[in-house]
Design a protein around this motif. Structure first.
Motif, PDB file in Angstrom:
ATOM      1  N   THR A   1      -1.166   7.279   7.122  1.00  0.00           N
ATOM      2  CA  THR A   1      -1.159   7.192   5.499  1.00  0.00           C
ATOM      3  C   THR A   1      -1.878   5.877   5.249  1.00  0.00           C
ATOM      4  O   THR A   1      -1.910   5.191   4.752  1.00  0.00           O
TER       5      THR A   1
ATOM      6  N   GLN B   1      -6.015  -0.212  -2.601  1.00  0.00           N
ATOM      7  CA  GLN B   1      -5.031  -0.397  -3.317  1.00  0.00           C
ATOM      8  C   GLN B   1      -6.070  -2.248  -3.373  1.00  0.00           C
ATOM      9  O   GLN B   1      -5.771  -2.552  -4.726  1.00  0.00           O
TER      10      GLN B   1
ATOM     11  N   GLU C   1      -6.902   3.474   2.843  1.00  0.00           N
ATOM     12  CA  GLU C   1      -5.572   3.310   1.306  1.00  0.00           C
ATOM     13  C   GLU C   1      -5.421   1.817   1.445  1.00  0.00           C
ATOM     14  O   GLU C   1      -5.575   1.245  -0.069  1.00  0.00           O
TER      15      GLU C   1
ATOM     16  N   VAL D   1       0.993  -1.444  -0.192  1.00  0.00           N
ATOM     17  CA  VAL D   1      -0.149   0.270   0.057  1.00  0.00           C
ATOM     18  C   VAL D   1       0.621   0.864  -0.128  1.00  0.00           C
ATOM     19  O   VAL D   1       1.897   1.221   0.203  1.00  0.00           O
ATOM     20  N   ASP D   2       0.013   2.194  -0.254  1.00  0.00           N
ATOM     21  CA  ASP D   2       0.685   3.084  -0.162  1.00  0.00           C
ATOM     22  C   ASP D   2       0.739   4.570   0.464  1.00  0.00           C
ATOM     23  O   ASP D   2      -0.036   4.465   1.095  1.00  0.00           O
ATOM     24  N   THR D   3       2.150   4.110   1.433  1.00  0.00           N
ATOM     25  CA  THR D   3       2.887   4.763   2.345  1.00  0.00           C
ATOM     26  C   THR D   3       3.538   6.711   2.258  1.00  0.00           C
ATOM     27  O   THR D   3       3.702   6.389   3.569  1.00  0.00           O
TER      28      THR D   3
END
Lengths: 339, 97
Positions: A99, A108, A104, A84-86
């Motif tokens: 985040t 994803q 999130e 996942v986009d952190t």
């Protein structure tokens, strides 16, 4: 990268479970602080081994160190990895910053069409993501339920073998000597800009003497003060973290004071002949307060200090540190004029 | 973690046993293992080990747990910046960590 696995949702990149020389080099750069930020993995679905529709889905952050820590533990395991986009931040910090969130993870899951890749509806989340991800909300948001796996990636194989049951050792955070040592290079690296400014001020102040200004003193006295400053950095950002459990007391500024008091003696001994007793006193106080401040700053890197506690100890420690630093500067500048 | 204890009485953590449904999620997620279940309700076994990470509160389906909601990494630089931000009335502080 090690080829692709074809799925109904498209080809999914397979990653190796071994680290290459380049990976290790990247780890060193991130750990020393040379290239600590912007060390990212592109978010999305990856896999290890030869996973099928029944294989588990393990979720992680898109910090390369987090991703590497996970994949290198998955040798011989067939699994999907959902990154996942952190923003390139590790699991725990990203969860704290919001985040690594429920939204999130759900995003994803949908973006990767995970529901077409696997037949089950379960995600294994790192336990430390719990600060940002509410497992009970995941099902509503993306149809997958969240199960909290172990804190450390190293425990994942055992977790999977145990029928996705985590025992107490998997669920409790640790702060071993090894884990503390890994933090030291960055603690020191983050100080370099501040250090340059401080050293400049120190050398300039050291030149002030009864003959208005002495270039010789800039060097002789300046180097003594610079050595004291460097020792204080080592004491506060290295010795204190390493010796943390053995230094008496609980508040970090007090732990730092003790280490600083001893380090200050070393600074005074090393300065022998370059200043007088007043100057030595200034050096000692300086070393104590700088060490104390840096030790206190280390609270941000530990996994057991509460923000409320840190604020509390800072309200006590900071006035003393600022007062001490001011006193040290006064003593240092006054020393050539007295005695 | 037995070798590491922080200041007693500092953490802000409250559990409302009336609201608790005894699901045990707080017991699962706490990285310091401070929760237990008694009579089908959660209880705090080791309050002073709390580091305010907030995992329990986030995962409580009935909002029976309250934890200091301020986040930030808790380094001295962050807290100093947050004090300065409070005085100036400016927005979210940063620390560079």
């Amino acid at each position: 990268m090690d080829g692709f696995v074809e799925t109904p949702a498209g080809a999914v990149p397979r990653v190796k479970t071994t680290m290459t020389g380049r990976d290790r080099c990247g780890t060193v750069k991130a750990r020393t602080g040379i290239a600590r930020t912007n060390y990212k993995v592109i978010p999305g679905l990856y896999c290890v081994g030869t996973p099928g529709p029944e294989s588990p889905v393990i979720v992680t952050a898109n910090y390369k160190l987090s991703f590497d820590a996970l994949r290198k533990e998955l040798a011989g395991i067939d699994a999907w990895i959902l990154v996942v986009d952190t923003r390139g931040i590790n699991v725990w910090c990203a969860a704290g910053k919001g985040t690594f969130s429920t939204e999130e993870v759900a995003f994803q899951v949908k973006a990767t069409h995970l529901a077409e890749v696997v037949s089950h509806r379960e995600l294994i989340l790192p336990q430390l993501a719990a600060t940002g991800v509410a497992a009970y909300e995941l099902k509503k948001k993306c149809g997958f339920r969240g199960v909290f796996g172990p804190i450390q990636a190293a425990h994942i194989p055992r977790f999977l073998r145990n029928g996705k049951q985590a025992d107490e050792t998997m669920r409790a955070v640790t702060f071993t000597l090894r884990e503390r040592l890994a933090l030291v290079p960055v603690e020191i690296w983050l100080l370099w800009k501040l250090l340059l400014i401080v050293l400049l001020v120190i050398f300039v102040l050291s030149g002030i003497d009864p003959d208005v200004y002495s270039l010789a003193a800039t060097w002789t006295r300046g180097s003594a003060a610079a050595v004291a400053t460097l020792l204080a950095i080592l004491a506060g950002a290295m010795a204190t973290p390493i010796l943390l459990p053995w230094i008496p007391g609980r508040q970090f500024w007090l732990k730092g004071m003790q280490v600083g008091a001893l380090t200050g003696i070393a600074a005074v001994l090393l300065s022998s002949g370059r200043t007088n007793i007043i100057g030595d006193l200034g050096l000692w106080v300086w070393t104590v307060v700088i060490t104390s401040y840096l030790a206190m700053n280390f609270t941000g890197s530990t996994p057991y200090t509460s923000l409320s506690g840190v604020e509390k100890e800072m309200r006590r420690g900071l006035p003393l540190q600022i007062g001490g630093a001011a006193l040290a500067l006064v003593l240092w500048v006054a020393a050539p004029f007295i005695g | 973690m037995k070798n590491f204890r922080y200041m007693d009485g500092a953490a802000i953590l409250r559990l409302n046993r009336e609201t608790c449904v005894g699901c045990g999620m707080c017991v699962t997620v706490c990285p310091h293992r401070i929760f237990g279940l008694r009579d089908k309700k959660a209880e705090i076994l080791d309050y002073n080990a709390c580091m305010e990470c907030g995992a329990c509160a986030r995962n409580c389906p009935v909002a029976a747990i309250y934890v200091n909601p301020d986040d930030g990494c808790g380094c001295a630089a962050y807290i100093i910046n947050s004090w300065i931000a409070k005085v100036r009335g400016s927005s979210v502080p940063v620390c560079g960590c």
